[in-house]
Design an enzyme around this catalytic site. Structure first.
Site, PDB file in Angstrom:
ATOM      1  N   SER A 160      19.197   8.279 -89.989  1.00  0.00           N
ATOM      2  CA  SER A 160      18.927   9.406 -89.101  1.00  0.00           C
ATOM      3  C   SER A 160      20.129  10.288 -88.863  1.00  0.00           C
ATOM      4  O   SER A 160      20.010  11.325 -88.208  1.00  0.00           O
ATOM      5  CB  SER A 160      18.418   8.884 -87.752  1.00  0.00           C
ATOM      6  OG  SER A 160      19.369   8.007 -87.179  1.00  0.00           O
ATOM      7  N   GLY A 199      23.668   6.677 -91.462  1.00  0.00           N
ATOM      8  CA  GLY A 199      22.412   5.971 -91.296  1.00  0.00           C
ATOM      9  C   GLY A 199      21.257   6.820 -91.753  1.00  0.00           C
ATOM     10  O   GLY A 199      21.434   7.944 -92.226  1.00  0.00           O
ATOM     11  N   THR A 247      24.835  10.708 -88.924  1.00  0.00           N
ATOM     12  CA  THR A 247      26.204  10.272 -89.198  1.00  0.00           C
ATOM     13  C   THR A 247      26.837   9.768 -87.917  1.00  0.00           C
ATOM     14  O   THR A 247      26.580  10.293 -86.829  1.00  0.00           O
ATOM     15  CB  THR A 247      27.030  11.447 -89.755  1.00  0.00           C
ATOM     16  OG1 THR A 247      26.381  11.959 -90.916  1.00  0.00           O
ATOM     17  CG2 THR A 247      28.430  11.005 -90.117  1.00  0.00           C
ATOM     18  N   ASP A 307      13.450  -4.273 -82.546  1.00  0.00           N
ATOM     19  CA  ASP A 307      14.298  -4.329 -83.744  1.00  0.00           C
ATOM     20  C   ASP A 307      15.574  -5.117 -83.458  1.00  0.00           C
ATOM     21  O   ASP A 307      16.673  -4.680 -83.793  1.00  0.00           O
ATOM     22  CB  ASP A 307      14.627  -2.914 -84.218  1.00  0.00           C
ATOM     23  CG  ASP A 307      15.077  -2.885 -85.688  1.00  0.00           C
ATOM     24  OD1 ASP A 307      14.847  -3.894 -86.393  1.00  0.00           O
ATOM     25  OD2 ASP A 307      15.636  -1.879 -86.125  1.00  0.00           O
TER      26      ASP A 307
END
Length: 976
Positions: A680, A678, A682, A804
């Site tokens: 930010s 991602g 793993t 989100d």
């Protein structure tokens, strides 16, 4: 002589006339051909300008012959209509999902055009300006066309235009007051939902519109008073001025509108009394004056209108009694008058003669008995009479009202026995009898309430035992039976209610032990068994749940206090149990517990010595093995030392009981266990030594990132997201929110350890062909997501806005139970319980973002509701939020809304992979809920608690044994 002259002249005329006729015919043919060519060319240009798959319906391949008008058969194309001369008079491309610029020159190319309908498409670059040159245009419909900018002067259409619909667009600037005042032939005007206009007032000139039947100006930033001269517009059948800034009194002159059927004035700032002259509106069917500042009483003349079906005046300052004449109505279906100061009794015969669907009179000062005939026609869906002064018993007929979905009579002065059949209502989702003086028992028929999600009976005099049959009501989410006279055992069957997140049984006379079966309630957030006569030990397995609110105080429990309660600081939750004891010494000031008997302590001490000696021997053996290994593999000494030090260099913060050691996680962070990357970090999938699986998110650190890209603000953002994720997930527990076991914080990395979701995320399941989700599974997923979000919004001390919500952030466990995940940008709303918070950047994902968030930067719970609505549409349609077939810059919301507006197109939105025919009605109900969730006006969206109820109630309506079929009807705005 004259005759001799005329004779040759007549022969000359006989010769010339055929030539002239032939010339005229040739001229007419040429003109017709030119006109046809012009129309053909414009239609070709229109097809090129608008993009979308529906435009393929216009096949021009067979229109090649330009020599004869007879060969121009474009009049047969879908969406077009021609007159007898072959001229295009109608263009209707409504709901074709097109996007593009409307080409110029329509009026010169199609001079006979009378109707242009382009609703539910996307018209770019503003309002098509040259439409005002169409001299014969009678109807212009551009609803839901996403038009931006201003509205041009439409005055040139004054001699032709009869119907104008510009509703639900994004117009800005000045409202076209002058144009509206000049279009005196208009019969239909609709500007609904255009809040971007500057404030404006109604021009008096429209009072002369003697033909105007429909005037819809809701949510258009109109201000000022409702002018009395509207009463002169006697042809009106529909007048809608809601959602504006109107002030002052409702003019009595409205009573002159004898043909008026619909009057909507809600969501304004109107004051004064409701004019009794409104009783002269003998054709009135629906009136809504809710959410204003009206005072005085509800006129009896208004309630006596024979055809009145809907009366909504909720949230005002109305006083006085409800006119008894309303009980004589044979038409009334919805009565919504909550949130006033009304007194007196409800009409005795209310609902006796009409198909009453909604009775909503909560939050008033009403008294006397509840009317017995409200469900006489077996159509009633809602009885909501919360917080009044009603007294007497519940009519026995209420228990036979099988159509009921919500039954709320809490906070009154009601008494007597509760009809036992009331507990078995087959469709009810809420039964709330709390804070009255009811007696009797909870009947075994509770097991028949398959749709019941909430059972509230607190603060009554209910006695007897809690029947084991309650375990059959498997949809239950909340149970509150506190402060009654219930006795006997707590039934073990409660453990069957796997959706339960609140169980409040405090203040009764239960005298059993705590059932071990309660430990299976993995969703439990509130467990209160205090102030009973419970005996025995506190089950250790139950303490593994550690709900946010746990209270066993003031019972007769005995034995050692489970260690998890001590570790988590929940010792206050067991106070008032003098037979409980501490398994080891703990410094406590209040409450004070004694140490458990020494015999147990000595046994524990011996066990500790055995464990300790064994551990020392094990460590000694390990050291010998390590020494031998280092002797043989000295080359790997530095690597092993580094691995060892890094493996145990993390600070660990745990939020649940851990079944693994730290080294199991760290040593498994290898490439073969990677399942994703991602922005930010793993993600790893790791199998533990006990056979269980966990997911580990390894966050990028500043040291491990590329020095060029590792800017301080990026790192700061990651740190903030990590902190938010940990603080949020670490403090909440819910079945439908992903479980964060612990957080490892090290020098070079940070690890978040979650429960592993074997079925991945919802996005992949729906859109990547990972699995075919049947409708029953999708139904469960939708309800689970809603329950998780509702918990964040409504069940915490400070609401949390996720910000989100999207299908890729919904994880699926082995049973396809959904879990809301990724709280990196969540916001906790702490300002006095405020439901919104400001941010400096837009957080979220395109396609799921609420429109108001893009310009207000305010994160509200209604933003999450909007995003959930998009996910719900994904579940029903199988489509992504943005698809090529929707057209450029178009999304699923516009596509679904436009399809649902046309009955013929409804089937097109349902996922073709599903065998949905038997479930079609339920799926359509879900889409209607999704549309409500995605309203552009946040105040019109339901809360997540309301969404849960709507989803629960959205089942196919089957004929009832005691009455005809019923269908769901939603008032525009409803509490409860």
């Amino acid at each position: 002589m004259v005759s001799s002259f005329l004779l040759p002249l007549s022969f000359l005329l006989l010769f010339l006339l055929p030539l002239a006729a032939a010339a005229a015919t040739d001229s007419a043919v040429a003109a017709a051909t030119d006109s046809a060519a012009a129309q053909f060319n414009f239609l070709s240009l229109l097809k090129k300008s608008f993009k979308g798959p529906s435009m393929a319906r216009w096949d021009f391949n067979r229109f090649n012959d330009l020599d004869s008008r007879a060969n121009y058969s474009y009049c047969n194309l879908p969406g077009l209509g021609c007159d007898s001369a072959g001229d295009v008079v109608l263009i209707d491309l409504s709901s074709w999902f097109l996007a593009g610029d409307f080409p110029a020159g329509v009026c010169s190319a199609l001079p006979a055009l009378r109707a242009l309908r382009l609703g539910y498409n996307e018209i770019r670059n503003g309002f098509p300006g040259d439409l005002t040159d169409c001299s014969f245009l009678e109807e212009l419909n551009l609803t839901h066309a996403r038009i931006t900018g201003g509205v041009p002067d439409l005055s040139p259409l004054r001699s032709s235009l009869l119907a104008l619909d510009l509703s639900n667009n994004y117009f800005t600037g000045e409202f076209p007051v002058a144009a509206l005042a000049n279009l005196s032939l208009l019969e239909y005007v609709n500007f609904n939902e255009n809040p971007g206009f500057e404030v404006w007032k109604l021009p008096e000139a429209i009072a002369g519109f003697t033909n105007l039947k429909v005037l819809i100006l809701s949510t258009t930033s109109m201000r000022g008073k409702i002018p009395p001269w509207i009463g002169n517009m006697t042809s009106l059948t529909d007048l809608e001025l809601s959602g504006n800034f109107l002030v002052g009194n409702i003019p009595a002159t409205l009573g002159r509108l004898q043909k008026l059927q619909l009057l909507e004035l809600y969501y304004n700032k109107l004051t004064g009394e409701i004019p009794h002259e409104l009783g002269n509106l003998t054709s009135l069917i629906d009136i809504d004056m809710s959410d204003n500042h009206l005072v005085g009483s509800i006129p009896a003349s208004l309630c006596g209108i024979p055809g009145l079906q809907v009366l909504q005046v909720y949230t005002n300052n109305l006083t006085g009694e409800i006119p008894q004449v309303l009980g004589n109505s044979s038409a009334l279906t919805i009565l919504s008058i909550y949130g006033n100061k009304l007194t007196g009794e409800l009409p005795v015969d209310l609902g006796r003669y009409s198909n009453l669907i909604v009775l909503e009179v909560s939050e008033n000062l009403l008294s006397g008995p509840l009317p017995r005939y409200v469900c006489a026609q077996r159509q009633l869906l809602y009885i909501l009479v919360v917080r009044n002064n009603f007294s007497g018993e519940l009519p026995a007929s209420y228990g036979e009202c099988n159509s009921l979905l919500r039954f709320r009579v809490n906070d009154n002065n009601l008494s007597g026995r509760v009809p036992e059949s009331l507990f078995g209502l087959p469709h009810a989702s809420i039964i709330d009898l709390g804070f009255n003086s009811f007696e009797g028992i909870i009947a075994k028929s509770i097991g028949n309430s398959k749709n019941l999600t909430a059972l509230f009976l607190p603060n009554n005099k209910i006695s007897g035992v809690l029947p084991p049959e309650i375990g059959l009501a498997t949809s239950l989410v909340k149970i509150d039976l506190s402060n009654n006279l219930l006795s006997g055992p707590i039934p073990a069957e409660l453990g069957h209610l796997t959706l339960l997140n609140q169980l409040s049984l405090q203040g009764n006379k239960f005298d059993s032990s705590i059932p071990e079966s309660l430990s299976s309630l993995k969703s439990l957030n509130v467990l209160n068994l205090s102030n009973n006569h419970l005996t025995g030990k506190i089950p250790d397995s139950l303490c593994e749940l550690l709900p946010n609110s746990l209270d066993f105080s003031n019972n007769q429990l005995s034995g050692p206090i489970p260690f998890p309660l001590i570790k988590q600081g929940l010792i206050d939750g067991v106070a008032g149990n003098p037979l409980l004891c501490l398994p080891f010494h703990v410094n406590l000031t209040d409450p004070v517990f004694t140490l458990c008997p020494r015999r147990n302590f000595r046994r524990r001490l011996n066990n500790m010595w055995i464990v300790g000696v064994s551990a020392i021997l094990a460590i000694f053996v390990v050291l010998l093995l390590v020494k031998r290994w280092l002797g043989k593999k000295s080359v790997l000494m530095k690597q092993d030392a580094f691995s060892s030090s890094s493996s145990f260099s993390y600070d660990i913060t745990s939020f649940h009981k851990l079944s693994f050691e730290q080294h199991e996680i760290v040593e498994s962070l290898i490439e073969k266990n990677i399942i994703g990357h991602g922005g930010s970090g793993t993600v790893y999938k790791i199998e533990l030594s006990n056979g269980e699986w966990v997911a580990v998110k390894k966050l990028w650190s500043r040291k491990t990132k590329d020095p060029v890209t590792a800017k301080e603000e990026q790192q700061g953002s990651l740190d903030r997201e990590l902190r938010t994720e940990v603080e949020t997930l670490g403090s909440i527990r819910h079945k439908n929110i992903v479980k964060l076991y612990c957080c490892f914080s090290g020098v070079d990395s940070k690890l978040l350890v979650y429960e592993y979701m074997p079925n991945g995320n919802l996005w992949d399941a729906l859109h990547q062909g990972k699995s075919l989700l049947e409708w029953n599974t999708r139904h469960k997923i939708a309800l689970g997501i809603a329950q998780g979000i509702a918990y964040l919004h409504h069940d915490l001390l400070f609401p949390i806005v996720h910000r989100d919500i999207k299908s890729s952030n919904i994880l699926l466990d082995a049973d396809f139970e959904p879990k809301v995940a990724d709280f990196g940008i969540a916001k906790v709303l702490q300002a006095g319980g405020n439901r919104e918070t400001s941010t400096t950047v837009i957080a979220g994902t395109y396609g799921y973002l609420a429109p108001e968030y893009a310009y207000s930067f305010k994160a509200t719970t209604k933003c999450d509701v909007y995003s959930f609505g998009v996910v719900l549409m994904e579940l029903v349609t199988g489509k992504k939020p943005v698809e090529a077939e929707f057209g450029e810059n178009r999304d699923i919301i516009h596509w679904v809304s436009s399809k649902m507006s046309t009955k013929e197109c409804i089937d097109e939105v349902l996922d073709k992979q599903l065998a949905w025919n038997p479930l079609k009605e339920e799926m359509i109900q879900f889409l209607r809920i999704a549309i409500r969730c995605t309203y552009s006006n946040p105040s019109l969206r339901p809360t997540m608690n309301e969404v849960i109820q709507l989803l629960t109630e959205a089942h196919p309506c089957k004929p009832d044994a005691n009455g005809p079929p019923f269908k769901l009807v939603e008032p525009r705005h409803r509490k409860g």
